[in-house]
Motif scaffolding. Structure first.
Motif, short mmCIF file in Angstrom:
data_model
loop_
_atom_site.label_atom_id
_atom_site.label_comp_id
_atom_site.label_asym_id
_atom_site.label_seq_id
_atom_site.Cartn_x
_atom_site.Cartn_y
_atom_site.Cartn_z
N PRO A 1 -30.61 -66.34 24.49
CA PRO A 1 -31.83 -66.95 23.96
C PRO A 1 -31.77 -68.47 23.99
CG PRO A 1 -30.48 -66.05 22.18
CD PRO A 1 -29.83 -65.64 23.47
N CYS B 1 -33.41 -66.42 13.74
CA CYS B 1 -33.85 -66.14 15.11
C CYS B 1 -35.21 -65.49 15.17
CB CYS B 1 -32.82 -65.30 15.86
SG CYS B 1 -32.44 -63.71 15.12
N ALA C 1 -37.30 -62.63 17.75
CA ALA C 1 -37.15 -61.64 18.82
C ALA C 1 -38.51 -61.12 19.24
CB ALA C 1 -36.26 -60.48 18.37
N ARG D 1 -31.76 -71.97 22.15
CA ARG D 1 -31.02 -72.21 20.92
C ARG D 1 -31.04 -73.68 20.54
NH1 ARG D 1 -24.63 -71.18 20.85
NH2 ARG D 1 -24.63 -73.17 21.93
N VAL E 1 -35.26 -64.21 21.52
CA VAL E 1 -35.72 -65.26 22.43
C VAL E 1 -35.39 -66.67 21.95
CG1 VAL E 1 -37.54 -63.85 23.45
CG2 VAL E 1 -38.05 -65.23 21.44
N LYS E 2 -35.09 -66.83 20.64
CA LYS E 2 -34.81 -68.16 20.09
C LYS E 2 -33.92 -68.03 18.87
CE LYS E 2 -35.81 -72.61 19.02
NZ LYS E 2 -34.94 -72.82 17.90
N THR E 3 -32.91 -68.88 18.77
CA THR E 3 -32.06 -68.94 17.58
C THR E 3 -31.92 -70.39 17.13
OG1 THR E 3 -29.96 -69.20 18.76
CG2 THR E 3 -30.67 -66.94 18.33
#
Length: 128
Positions: free
Chosen positions: A102, A122, A124, A104, A73-75
């Motif tokens: 995701p 990241c 998840a 970023r 969901v985020k990096t």
């Protein structure tokens, strides 16, 4: 309960941290630099080879954590030279592409461990 996640297919931590930590359905992946998991050495070949190794290291940890790239969901991408952005972006898009890549952040930093040109961390969700 906190669960430590690692994989023999990803490099061992080079300090007092875990490669990944799962708490419930959320998995936090520590920054991966382009280390060969067998030798523990930085891969040669420039930004393309380094990016491919970072993504391979992350995929090994995803597998160990029981998540797929689409559950990220985020990096955060750290580069020592933003001139490498287009190359990194193209390779990154092969793993984290449509339909819902995701969120970023990509930033340039002065230096990374072991002289790496790139690092990616990241988060998840196993529910995503």
């Amino acid at each position: 309960m906190k669960q430590v996640i690692s994989s023999p297919a990803a490099p061992a931590a080079i300090g007092p941290y875990s490669p990944a930590i799962a708490i419930g359905d959320t998995v936090y992946f520590s920054g991966q630099i382009p280390l060969d998991p067998v030798s523990g050495e930085l891969v040669n070949g420039g930004i393309e080879a380094q990016t491919r190794q970072v993504l391979a290291n992350l995929q090994a940890l995803f597998s160990a954590a029981g998540v797929r790239p689409e559950q990220v969901v985020k990096t955060t991408v750290y580069l020592t030279d933003l001139a490498d952005f287009a190359t990194v972006n193209a390779l990154y898009g092969e793993l984290f592409g449509p339909p819902a890549p995701p969120a970023r952040v990509c930033i340039q930093v002065a230096a990374l461990p072991k002289g790496a040109a790139i690092e990616i961390d990241c988060i998840a969700s196993r529910q995503a």
